[in-house]
Design a protein around this motif. Sequence first.
Motif, mmCIF file in Angstrom:
data_model
loop_
_atom_site.group_PDB
_atom_site.id
_atom_site.type_symbol
_atom_site.label_atom_id
_atom_site.label_comp_id
_atom_site.label_asym_id
_atom_site.label_seq_id
_atom_site.Cartn_x
_atom_site.Cartn_y
_atom_site.Cartn_z
ATOM 1 N N THR A 173 0.817 -1.222 0.000
ATOM 2 C CA THR A 173 0.000 0.000 0.000
ATOM 3 C C THR A 173 0.850 1.272 0.000
ATOM 4 N N ASP A 174 2.006 1.258 0.667
ATOM 5 C CA ASP A 174 2.878 2.438 0.664
ATOM 6 C C ASP A 174 3.455 2.695 -0.727
ATOM 7 N N LEU A 175 3.743 1.640 -1.451
ATOM 8 C CA LEU A 175 4.240 1.794 -2.823
ATOM 9 C C LEU A 175 3.165 2.420 -3.709
ATOM 10 N N ALA A 176 1.936 1.966 -3.598
ATOM 11 C CA ALA A 176 0.853 2.534 -4.393
ATOM 12 C C ALA A 176 0.659 4.015 -4.051
ATOM 13 N N HIS A 177 0.798 4.344 -2.764
ATOM 14 C CA HIS A 177 0.680 5.744 -2.341
ATOM 15 C C HIS A 177 1.819 6.582 -2.931
ATOM 16 N N ALA A 178 3.024 6.058 -2.920
ATOM 17 C CA ALA A 178 4.164 6.784 -3.482
ATOM 18 C C ALA A 178 4.001 6.993 -4.987
#
Length: 238
Positions: free
Chosen positions: A118-123
Amino acid sequence: MRSTVLMVAAAAIGVSVAAAGCGPDGNSASGAAARHRSQASSVPASTSPPSTRPPSTGPESSNSLGAAARAAAASRESVADRTFGPACAKIPATGAGSRTGMATVPVVTAASHNPLLTDLAHAAAIAGLTSTLNSASAVTLFAPDNSAFKALGKGNYKTLMANRADLAKVLKYHVVKGTVTPAELAEHKPLPTLAGLPVHPVRSRDVYKVNGARVICGNLHAANATIYIVNEVLVPTI
């Protein structure tokens, strides 16, 4: 008179000897026996040629060979299709974040559904890359998991997220055009990325690494991408 008796006795002895030493055809019995032994010894013993019949190719043998061939083919297919790595156990078995769910949507959307990414998608959204990556025809993504972003530290993480250009370059360094298979990772050949710099995959036994970051779950698929989850953020040398 005496001479007559002697002649009769001699004749009787001669008849006795003839009866003992001759066969019905008048030949010597001992000579016939000798010839019989000679003929018997001259007949060669049976030397049947060794069997040249091929191994059995009956139904049981054919079935065994067929089963072995099918097992080998299934093994090759399973190696090519299976995921690998310790973090694969954390991927949901069902739902949008499962292997099946991820395979139906493009790569950033798939990452947003996966609890590890999820952090990758946010980035990607902050860097303005969501549409670019989702619309790519085929890519391979080395995807840092949420723990990898946390390992940057709060200060570095905030700095990276605040600079859109740098963030985009870092994320592009995780993306390779085309589909990269596990077998290709094991070839230890540099892979060019969208950032213009290569990443360097290696394999040691069952462990795959990219620039030293371990692949913790590999060979996942989105609709337009192959995904290898790694445990570090890859930083290009600028």
